[in-house]
Design a protein around this motif. Structure first.
Motif, short mmCIF file in Angstrom:
data_model
loop_
_atom_site.label_atom_id
_atom_site.label_comp_id
_atom_site.label_asym_id
_atom_site.label_seq_id
_atom_site.Cartn_x
_atom_site.Cartn_y
_atom_site.Cartn_z
N UNK A 1 -17.62 -1.58 6.78
CA UNK A 1 -17.40 -1.59 7.51
C UNK A 1 -15.73 -1.77 6.46
N UNK A 2 -15.48 -0.89 5.82
CA UNK A 2 -14.26 -1.29 4.84
C UNK A 2 -12.88 -1.56 5.89
N UNK A 3 -12.61 -0.61 6.07
CA UNK A 3 -11.04 0.00 7.26
C UNK A 3 -11.21 -0.54 8.02
N UNK A 4 -11.36 -0.66 9.36
CA UNK A 4 -11.28 -0.47 10.76
C UNK A 4 -10.79 0.82 10.70
N UNK A 5 -11.14 1.55 12.30
CA UNK A 5 -10.64 2.56 12.78
C UNK A 5 -9.31 2.67 13.35
N UNK A 6 -8.54 1.41 13.65
CA UNK A 6 -6.95 1.50 14.02
C UNK A 6 -6.11 1.78 12.64
N UNK A 7 -6.64 1.31 11.31
CA UNK A 7 -5.84 1.90 9.89
C UNK A 7 -5.59 3.27 10.33
N UNK A 8 -7.34 3.88 10.66
CA UNK A 8 -7.43 5.36 10.94
C UNK A 8 -6.44 6.49 11.67
N UNK A 9 -6.71 5.30 12.81
CA UNK A 9 -6.26 5.75 14.22
C UNK A 9 -4.63 5.87 14.26
N UNK A 10 -3.64 4.93 13.88
CA UNK A 10 -2.26 5.15 13.17
C UNK A 10 -1.52 5.60 12.31
N UNK A 11 -2.78 6.79 12.15
CA UNK A 11 -2.03 7.80 10.77
C UNK A 11 -1.74 6.95 9.64
N UNK A 12 -3.52 6.34 9.53
CA UNK A 12 -2.93 5.41 8.06
C UNK A 12 -3.79 5.79 7.02
N UNK A 13 -4.05 7.62 7.66
CA UNK A 13 -5.99 8.27 6.56
C UNK A 13 -5.82 8.37 5.34
N UNK A 14 -3.98 8.49 4.70
CA UNK A 14 -3.26 8.87 3.55
C UNK A 14 -3.02 7.47 3.63
N UNK A 15 -2.59 6.69 2.01
CA UNK A 15 -2.76 5.58 1.63
C UNK A 15 -2.33 5.74 0.36
N UNK A 16 -1.34 4.38 -0.37
CA UNK A 16 -1.73 3.81 -1.27
C UNK A 16 -1.55 2.10 -1.90
N UNK A 17 -2.12 1.62 -2.78
CA UNK A 17 -1.89 0.63 -3.33
C UNK A 17 -0.24 -0.15 -3.24
N UNK A 18 0.77 0.32 -2.82
CA UNK A 18 2.30 0.17 -2.46
C UNK A 18 2.32 -0.27 -1.49
N UNK A 19 1.69 0.44 -0.43
CA UNK A 19 1.79 0.82 0.84
C UNK A 19 0.98 -0.35 1.72
N UNK A 20 -0.12 -0.65 1.41
CA UNK A 20 -1.25 -1.45 1.47
C UNK A 20 -2.23 -2.27 0.29
N UNK A 21 -1.20 -3.00 -0.05
CA UNK A 21 -1.62 -4.08 -1.12
C UNK A 21 -2.70 -4.56 -0.55
N UNK A 22 -2.54 -5.32 -0.41
CA UNK A 22 -3.28 -6.34 0.23
C UNK A 22 -4.88 -6.08 0.61
N UNK A 23 -5.03 -4.65 1.24
CA UNK A 23 -6.21 -4.54 2.09
C UNK A 23 -6.95 -3.19 0.47
N UNK A 24 -5.82 -2.78 -0.39
CA UNK A 24 -7.23 -2.25 -1.39
C UNK A 24 -7.18 -3.29 -2.22
N UNK A 25 -6.78 -4.29 -3.07
CA UNK A 25 -7.14 -5.63 -4.06
C UNK A 25 -8.10 -6.09 -3.33
N UNK A 26 -8.24 -6.28 -2.18
CA UNK A 26 -9.37 -7.20 -1.55
C UNK A 26 -10.46 -6.56 -0.75
N UNK A 27 -9.95 -5.17 -1.33
CA UNK A 27 -11.06 -4.14 -0.56
C UNK A 27 -12.54 -4.25 -2.31
N UNK A 28 -13.75 -2.97 -1.43
CA UNK A 28 -15.03 -3.33 -2.38
C UNK A 28 -15.04 -2.48 -3.87
N UNK A 29 -14.95 -2.92 -4.73
CA UNK A 29 -14.99 -2.72 -5.76
C UNK A 29 -16.02 -1.63 -5.84
#
Length: 372
Positions: free
Chosen positions: A132-160
């Motif tokens: 699992x690359x992201x938790x269900x809490x991120x999705x359930x909190x309305x974060x299904x659509x996002x980007x690098x500016x909104x979630x910098x560390x999440x994307x920089x440290x995710x699976x390439x």
């Protein structure tokens, strides 16, 4: 125009190719094209591809001289006519509803990219584990659509990896996002180009790709270690992408690159590891990131970075050696416990001897003891 173009680079995977192709042609979304780029296979892979091409009009086989999976993917992208593209490795396979689910999600949310989880399949034990690359809490909190500016560390440290994402083809073409022409690590800079440009990334909370691990023919093995310089080139491309960003983002990008380098460095042994260490020393000497390094002294790779920078090989001034040695403070718990300090030094000495040999270890010991 098909809804999805599936791009599959193929090189000597006759053992797994049928499973891969069958999982694609049996998708619940049938409006797809399947572009298989044979990268100069020397086994029966091309024969298998040609057989599938004759039986399914959606399959197109392209043959090229052996270069890399990155080049093969780029060639596939040039021939793709679908609205979205997916890059699938030919020794993996996918769940039946991958393209139906990801295509619908990307369309409904006007996403440039749709990212999803994957399963690891152990080629030796047969065990399967969901990653699992992201938790269900991120999705359930309305974060299904996002980007690098909104979630910098999440994307920089995710699976390439490229295969756990569906990409809008026009997004890739308009932003000139392609894979590097490298034997390995050709997907690393691709990922960072994608997240830097994507305005809308949809997170689909399901696993669809079955990724084969402990595969003796995978590039994660010996081939990668023999071509370790590819990681240096990929890191250079990534660092250049973020050179004008804030210091905080640059620091995270350096940390990500270093974690990647040391992750694969630790898979080497003996003389091969010493040779890679020498390559790393030269690479480190070319990086103008001294100020950033001061803020990364608590990173798990930093002590080894110091050691490699100070190795015999290229000329490093005594001032530089001393400066690097004193950037990393000892943890306060070690200051309070002399026995812990002694144990740490013994373990470090043993590791240094195993990795760099007696001559280098003795020189380091004399320096620490201030012996002539």
């Amino acid at each position: 125009m098909p809804k999805v173009s599936v791009i599959i680079p193929v090189y000597n995977v006759e053992e797994y190719l049928n499973q891969c192709l069958n999982s694609v042609i049996r998708q619940t979304l049938q409006d797809i094209e399947i572009i298989c780029v044979d990268d100069g296979s020397t086994d029966h892979s091309l024969e298998i591809l040609k057989s599938y091409e004759r039986s399914d009009p959606r399959i197109k086989v392209i043959t090229v001289n052996h270069k890399s999976a990155g080049v093969a993917r780029n060639i596939g992208l040039e021939h793709a006519t679908g609205q979205f593209v997916h890059f699938l490795d030919s020794d993996d396979w996918i769940e039946a509803d991958l393209y139906e689910q990801s295509y619908q999600a990307a369309k409904n949310h006007q996403a440039d990219v749709c990212m999803f989880h994957y399963n690891e399949f152990d080629n030796v034990t047969g065990a399967t584990n969901m990653v699992k690359l992201f938790g269900s809490s991120r999705v359930s909190q309305g974060k299904e659509v996002t980007n690098l500016e909104e979630a910098t560390s999440f994307f920089l440290y995710n699976a390439v990896v490229p295969w756990n994402k569906l990409y809008k083809k026009d997004f890739l073409i308009e932003n000139k996002i392609y894979f590097d022409d490298l034997v390995c690590a050709n997907d690393r800079a691709f990922y960072f180009r994608v997240i830097k440009k994507a305005k809308r990334i949809f997170l689909l909370n399901q696993a669809f790709v079955n990724y084969r691990i402990n595969n003796k023919n995978s590039l994660v093995g010996e081939t990668r270690l023999k071509n370790f310089s590819c990681h240096f080139e990929a890191s250079n491309h990534i660092l250049a992408l973020f050179k004008d960003e804030s210091m905080d983002i640059q620091k995270q990008v350096v940390d990500v690159c270093m974690r990647d380098l040391f992750h694969f460095y630790h898979r080497a042994h003996g003389e091969q590891k010493r040779n890679i260490a020498k390559q790393m020393q030269i690479f480190f000497s070319t990086l103008a990131i001294d100020e950033l390094m001061k803020s990364l002294s608590n990173s798990p790779w930093f002590l080894e970075y110091q050691t490699i920078r100070a190795m015999d090989g290229i000329q490093v001034s005594n001032e530089e050696i001393q400066r690097i040695k004193h950037i990393l403070p000892l943890p306060s718990s070690i200051y309070r416990n002399p026995f812990a300090l002694f144990s740490q030094k013994v373990r470090s000495g043993i590791r240094c001897y195993k990795e760099y040999g007696m001559r280098y270890t003795w020189r380091r010991l004399k320096k620490h003891l201030h012996i002539g």
